[in-house]
Design a protein around this motif. Sequence first.
Motif, PDB file in Angstrom:
ATOM      1  N   TRP A 232      39.406  55.312  43.020  1.00 34.87           N
ATOM      2  CA  TRP A 232      38.538  54.412  42.139  1.00 34.87           C
ATOM      3  C   TRP A 232      37.578  53.817  42.916  1.00 34.87           C
ATOM      4  O   TRP A 232      37.691  53.891  44.384  1.00 34.87           O
ATOM      5  N   GLU A 233      36.494  53.088  42.522  1.00 30.41           N
ATOM      6  CA  GLU A 233      35.596  52.303  43.246  1.00 30.41           C
ATOM      7  C   GLU A 233      36.057  51.279  43.950  1.00 30.41           C
ATOM      8  O   GLU A 233      36.917  50.397  43.361  1.00 30.41           O
ATOM      9  N   ALA A 234      35.733  51.019  45.262  1.00 31.08           N
ATOM     10  CA  ALA A 234      36.242  50.090  45.851  1.00 31.08           C
ATOM     11  C   ALA A 234      35.689  48.813  45.377  1.00 31.08           C
ATOM     12  O   ALA A 234      34.596  48.350  44.874  1.00 31.08           O
ATOM     13  N   ALA A 235      36.571  47.583  45.423  1.00 26.74           N
ATOM     14  CA  ALA A 235      36.084  45.991  45.058  1.00 26.74           C
ATOM     15  C   ALA A 235      35.255  45.430  46.003  1.00 26.74           C
ATOM     16  O   ALA A 235      35.282  45.687  47.437  1.00 26.74           O
ATOM     17  N   LEU A 236      34.463  44.367  45.539  1.00 27.40           N
ATOM     18  CA  LEU A 236      33.838  43.705  46.747  1.00 27.40           C
ATOM     19  C   LEU A 236      34.386  42.127  46.749  1.00 27.40           C
ATOM     20  O   LEU A 236      35.055  41.501  45.850  1.00 27.40           O
ATOM     21  N   SER A 237      34.668  41.632  47.959  1.00 25.07           N
ATOM     22  CA  SER A 237      35.221  40.356  48.319  1.00 25.07           C
ATOM     23  C   SER A 237      33.971  39.204  49.183  1.00 25.07           C
ATOM     24  O   SER A 237      33.217  39.992  49.547  1.00 25.07           O
ATOM     25  N   GLU A 238      34.424  38.069  48.644  1.00 25.70           N
ATOM     26  CA  GLU A 238      33.293  36.950  49.127  1.00 25.70           C
ATOM     27  C   GLU A 238      33.278  37.020  50.498  1.00 25.70           C
ATOM     28  O   GLU A 238      31.985  36.688  50.850  1.00 25.70           O
TER      29      GLU A 238
ATOM     30  N   ASP B 129      40.488  30.008  48.046  1.00 28.45           N
ATOM     31  CA  ASP B 129      40.694  31.435  47.709  1.00 28.45           C
ATOM     32  C   ASP B 129      39.549  32.140  47.679  1.00 28.45           C
ATOM     33  O   ASP B 129      38.393  31.785  47.092  1.00 28.45           O
ATOM     34  N   VAL B 130      39.557  33.262  48.356  1.00 26.54           N
ATOM     35  CA  VAL B 130      38.689  34.383  48.525  1.00 26.54           C
ATOM     36  C   VAL B 130      38.170  35.117  47.036  1.00 26.54           C
ATOM     37  O   VAL B 130      39.261  35.311  46.618  1.00 26.54           O
ATOM     38  N   GLN B 131      36.946  34.835  46.614  1.00 27.84           N
ATOM     39  CA  GLN B 131      36.789  35.586  45.235  1.00 27.84           C
ATOM     40  C   GLN B 131      36.707  37.194  45.584  1.00 27.84           C
ATOM     41  O   GLN B 131      36.463  37.510  46.589  1.00 27.84           O
TER      42      GLN B 131
ATOM     43  N   ALA C  64      42.964  44.768  42.253  1.00 31.72           N
ATOM     44  CA  ALA C  64      42.434  44.398  43.308  1.00 31.72           C
ATOM     45  C   ALA C  64      42.939  42.818  43.762  1.00 31.72           C
ATOM     46  O   ALA C  64      43.048  41.984  42.941  1.00 31.72           O
ATOM     47  N   SER C  65      43.039  42.642  45.347  1.00 32.84           N
ATOM     48  CA  SER C  65      43.432  41.219  45.376  1.00 32.84           C
ATOM     49  C   SER C  65      42.947  41.098  46.776  1.00 32.84           C
ATOM     50  O   SER C  65      42.652  41.985  47.534  1.00 32.84           O
ATOM     51  N   ARG C  66      42.657  39.780  47.217  1.00 33.14           N
ATOM     52  CA  ARG C  66      42.129  39.130  48.406  1.00 33.14           C
ATOM     53  C   ARG C  66      42.961  37.756  48.540  1.00 33.14           C
ATOM     54  O   ARG C  66      42.447  36.797  47.985  1.00 33.14           O
ATOM     55  N   GLY C  67      43.795  37.681  49.597  1.00 30.31           N
ATOM     56  CA  GLY C  67      44.624  36.527  49.584  1.00 30.31           C
ATOM     57  C   GLY C  67      45.618  36.443  48.230  1.00 30.31           C
ATOM     58  O   GLY C  67      46.053  37.458  47.969  1.00 30.31           O
ATOM     59  N   ILE C  68      45.378  35.261  47.515  1.00 33.30           N
ATOM     60  CA  ILE C  68      46.342  35.434  46.198  1.00 33.30           C
ATOM     61  C   ILE C  68      45.541  35.619  45.104  1.00 33.30           C
ATOM     62  O   ILE C  68      45.968  35.412  44.099  1.00 33.30           O
TER      63      ILE C  68
ATOM     64  N   GLY D 275      33.567  39.407  52.433  1.00 35.52           N
ATOM     65  CA  GLY D 275      33.262  40.553  53.159  1.00 35.52           C
ATOM     66  C   GLY D 275      34.302  41.459  53.750  1.00 35.52           C
ATOM     67  O   GLY D 275      34.464  42.613  54.171  1.00 35.52           O
ATOM     68  N   GLY D 276      35.688  40.897  53.436  1.00 30.87           N
ATOM     69  CA  GLY D 276      36.789  41.545  54.036  1.00 30.87           C
ATOM     70  C   GLY D 276      37.254  42.575  53.053  1.00 30.87           C
ATOM     71  O   GLY D 276      36.835  42.628  51.845  1.00 30.87           O
ATOM     72  N   ALA D 277      38.262  43.392  53.558  1.00 25.83           N
ATOM     73  CA  ALA D 277      38.875  44.566  52.676  1.00 25.83           C
ATOM     74  C   ALA D 277      39.886  44.011  51.692  1.00 25.83           C
ATOM     75  O   ALA D 277      40.573  43.076  51.846  1.00 25.83           O
ATOM     76  N   ALA D 278      39.633  44.726  50.600  1.00 27.59           N
ATOM     77  CA  ALA D 278      40.497  44.401  49.591  1.00 27.59           C
ATOM     78  C   ALA D 278      41.893  44.934  49.519  1.00 27.59           C
ATOM     79  O   ALA D 278      41.931  46.129  50.144  1.00 27.59           O
ATOM     80  N   LEU D 279      42.910  44.655  48.874  1.00 25.55           N
ATOM     81  CA  LEU D 279      44.362  45.318  48.795  1.00 25.55           C
ATOM     82  C   LEU D 279      44.127  45.877  47.320  1.00 25.55           C
ATOM     83  O   LEU D 279      43.874  45.120  46.403  1.00 25.55           O
TER      84      LEU D 279
END
Length: 381
Positions: free
Chosen positions: A61-67, A29-31, A133-137, A69-73
């Motif tokens: 709001w401020e953008a979240a960061l994903s492990e 799972d991507v953090q 914010a989410s990335r994958g599940i 480098g992809g875009a968060a939902l």
Amino acid sequence: MKRISIFIWLSALLACFEACKTDDMNYTDVQVTPVTALFEPLDNKTVKLVSSSTSSLFFEWEAALSEDGGAALYEVVFDKVGGDFSKPLYKLMSNNNGFANNAYVTHKVLNAVAVSSGVNPGESGEVQWTVIASRGIKRMQSSVVRKLNINSLEGFADIPDELYVSGEGSEGGTAVATALPFKQTAPGEFEIYTRLEAGKSYVFLDRKDANARKFYTDDQVKLKEAAEETNMQVSQTGVYRVVLDFNVATVSVTEIRSIGVWFSPENKILFTLPYQGKGIWSGTGVVTFRQESWGRDERYKFQLTTVSNGNNVVQQLGAKNSTDSRPTAASDPSYYHVKLLNVVTQWDDKWKFDGAVDGKSTTISVVLQGDKEYTHIVKVN
């Protein structure tokens, strides 16, 4: 040589299979980081809602960061003040199908949020919101929470495009297919001229369908949406002008005692038009033009006697389109179109009879039906 080639190919395939069994191919799972700052709207902002399909409030709001480098939902979530958002009042994806770190939330949605939190129509109350914010599940809820004070709509956020009256007490009866239509006079505003029978129920529908939304009033003042069957009735059988304004959730029910042909030259009603049903009044009489030094005067309109707070009130129906000439066989139908006048006068907003009417028995009908232009018909017998 051929056997050697086959052996080499099988060895490569086996090596690939073994590699696929390594931990490198297992799903991980991507953090994603939680949103750490909410920009718009400001905390404790007050928003006064309006009945418009285009009105909205901007959230950012401020953008979240994903492990990876992809875009968060992102989802914007609302809850009652003090809630933990585990059972939110409402949630919606951000702009760009959830990938943007902003969202336009319509006033219609905000009104639904306010109602869900217990705010009564026309009143104000607080709700809270945050962003997930989410990335994958993997889902991360922001620890930042802001409050929003919502002045809810006086009326309805979801306003019908059409409206009907149905029920045992109505002229169309209980069959939805025969429900009588209202006329839409302005965005969110409807009216109907119809007969209602005392002691028998009627209801307003937003479409001719068994699953139509139902509306009613229990005091002939405030308009409400019915969660189940209603028992709305009038106290006296009669012909009524019913006006509904969904913008402010109001109802006006005015009894119409009579309509007559108002002959301007004599400043009086020549004869009355009995109600025939389904928004039509019709009567027969002789119209004799008044002789003046300059010619014969043929100007007319219609006068109503209505009831307000137990007292008779005089109103008039006149020409929707200004005219100062007699009609002919070639006149456009709009010549006869009718409107309810704001003031009672002797001469303003009148029509002129065709010369063939002078001294003849004439049948005159006023047609106030919701599915067509209000109009009238003049027929020499």
